[in-house]
Design an enzyme around this catalytic site. Structure first.
Site, PDB file in Angstrom:
ATOM      1  N   LYS A 173       0.831  -1.201   0.000  1.00 29.92           N
ATOM      2  CA  LYS A 173       0.000   0.000   0.000  1.00 29.92           C
ATOM      3  C   LYS A 173       0.869   1.255   0.000  1.00 29.92           C
ATOM      4  O   LYS A 173       2.099   1.176   0.119  1.00 29.92           O
ATOM      5  CB  LYS A 173      -0.928   0.002   1.218  1.00 29.92           C
ATOM      6  N   TYR A 211      17.548  29.670   7.282  1.00 28.49           N
ATOM      7  CA  TYR A 211      16.421  30.383   7.871  1.00 28.49           C
ATOM      8  C   TYR A 211      16.477  30.397   9.394  1.00 28.49           C
ATOM      9  O   TYR A 211      16.816  29.399  10.031  1.00 28.49           O
ATOM     10  CB  TYR A 211      15.103  29.735   7.445  1.00 28.49           C
TER      11      TYR A 211
END
Length: 358
Positions: free
Chosen positions: A35, A255
């Protein structure tokens, strides 16, 4: 020319991990859980690689079952989440899909159809997500028999909540509940074992096991890596080093200026970020590797880039490939640094990272 950020998929390692699952399943047969696009590895190539080994596949939903058929494979496919509409049941009957029914609504749809697939029933043994309560099971079976629907029933499944925790007693409790609930129906097969159950000594495996994460080299057990469990990494996530510079002591990178150099530090920028599915919360000291040398991330991961400390790899140069996880750095290590699990990392790699198969 495209950037060389890539997820390399070792299909031989995948097959060897399946063999490990089979060796740990005792007398149970093993269905391969593919899956979530084969846990991010590509459902078509993964299922094709396992087709000669796995007698069944297991997926979450109908779309994933269709993808297996589109790959040209004809093995039975178990739909672990069942179906979401009455018309889905007819499609299951036509294409050899085996839905797991977990609600009375699904049974009502089944009763209204002439063409019916073979199917499973889910028993809620304590996880309390999906499934029929053990006290409801006799009534459900009587309803199926009265309407003549029971001929398509293969057996019962349940799912463990805490199998990854060797200290938890809940798995034994769930197993006991499951055994009592299904004991009146000895002719039907049973499936309980997720990946973690394969590593629990003495755990009954019943008739079918359902390994998922272990096929891809990730650990299903708390506090243990896949490598420590004898599993091989299947995915190697790699990206190029695109810049290097010397960051003077006292200056920052990235950042928020969250990392400050405490000494002159040779730093490199790598062409991968959270836009590619690399976890944003993997901060300073998360391991990576270059040319076989372990290095570390520094500062914040941005959308398209991240920074690494090249102190341990003095010969590293622009164009070299950085391993974010793979054979040198385990995906479980990175997941621990990011406060998550390997399942999320592998399934989270986005479509702009090509998969290359070997």
């Amino acid at each position: 020319m495209p950037r060389s950020t890539v997820a390399r998929i070792d299909l031989d390692a995948l097959r060897r991990n399946f063999q490990t699952a089979r060796s740990r399943a005792g007398g149970a047969q093993v269905m391969a859980v593919v899956k979530a696009d084969g846990y991010g590895h590509g459902i078509g190539p993964v299922a094709s690689a396992l087709d000669s080994l796995a007698p069944k596949f297991a997926v979450a939903c109908l779309e994933e079952a269709r993808a297996i058929r589109e790959a040209g494979l004809v093995k039975p496919v178990v739909l672990l989440q069942g179906v979401h509409a009455k018309a889905d049941i007819d499609e299951c009957a036509r294409h050899g899909f085996e839905p797991v029914f977990h609600s009375f609504q699904q049974l009502a749809w089944l009763e209204q159809l002439e063409a019916r697939p073979v199917f499973w029933l889910k028993v809620n043994t304590g996880m309390n997500r999906l499934g029929f309560h053990p006290d409801e099971l006799n009534g459900v079976m009587g309803r199926l028999q009265t309407l003549g629907v029971d001929q398509g029933l293969l057996g019962f499944v349940t799912h463990f909540a805490c199998a990854d925790d060797p200290e938890s007693a809940m798995t034994a409790q769930q197993t006991s509940v499951f055994e009592r609930a299904t004991s009146a129906f000895p002719g039907l097969v049973k499936s309980v074992a997720n990946s973690a159950a394969h590593f629990r000594p003495g755990q009954p495996m019943f008739d079918w096991s359902r390994p998922g994460i272990m096929l891809y080299g990730g650990s299903p057990m708390v506090g243990t890596t896949g490598r420590e469990l004898g599993l091989e990494p299947v995915m190697s996530l790699e990206a190029p080093l695109i810049s290097t510079r010397l960051v003077p002591a006292g200056e920052s990178v990235g950042y928020g200026a969250s990392w400050l150099a405490d000494r002159d530090t040779r730093m490199g920028m790598v062409a991968i970020g959270y836009g590619d599915g690399y976890p944003r919360h993997a901060g300073t000291n998360t391991p990576a590797a270059i040319n076989g040398q372990r290095i570390r991330l520094i500062g914040r991961v941005s959308m398209d880039m991240l920074a690494v400390d090249l102190t341990n790899a003095p010969d590293a140069k622009e164009g070299d490939s950085v391993e974010l996880w793979g054979r040198t750095v385990g995906v479980d290590e990175v997941a621990a640094c990011a406060g998550t699990i390997s399942y999320e990392l592998m399934t989270g790699i986005t479509g702009r990272v090509p998969r290359q198969y070997r």
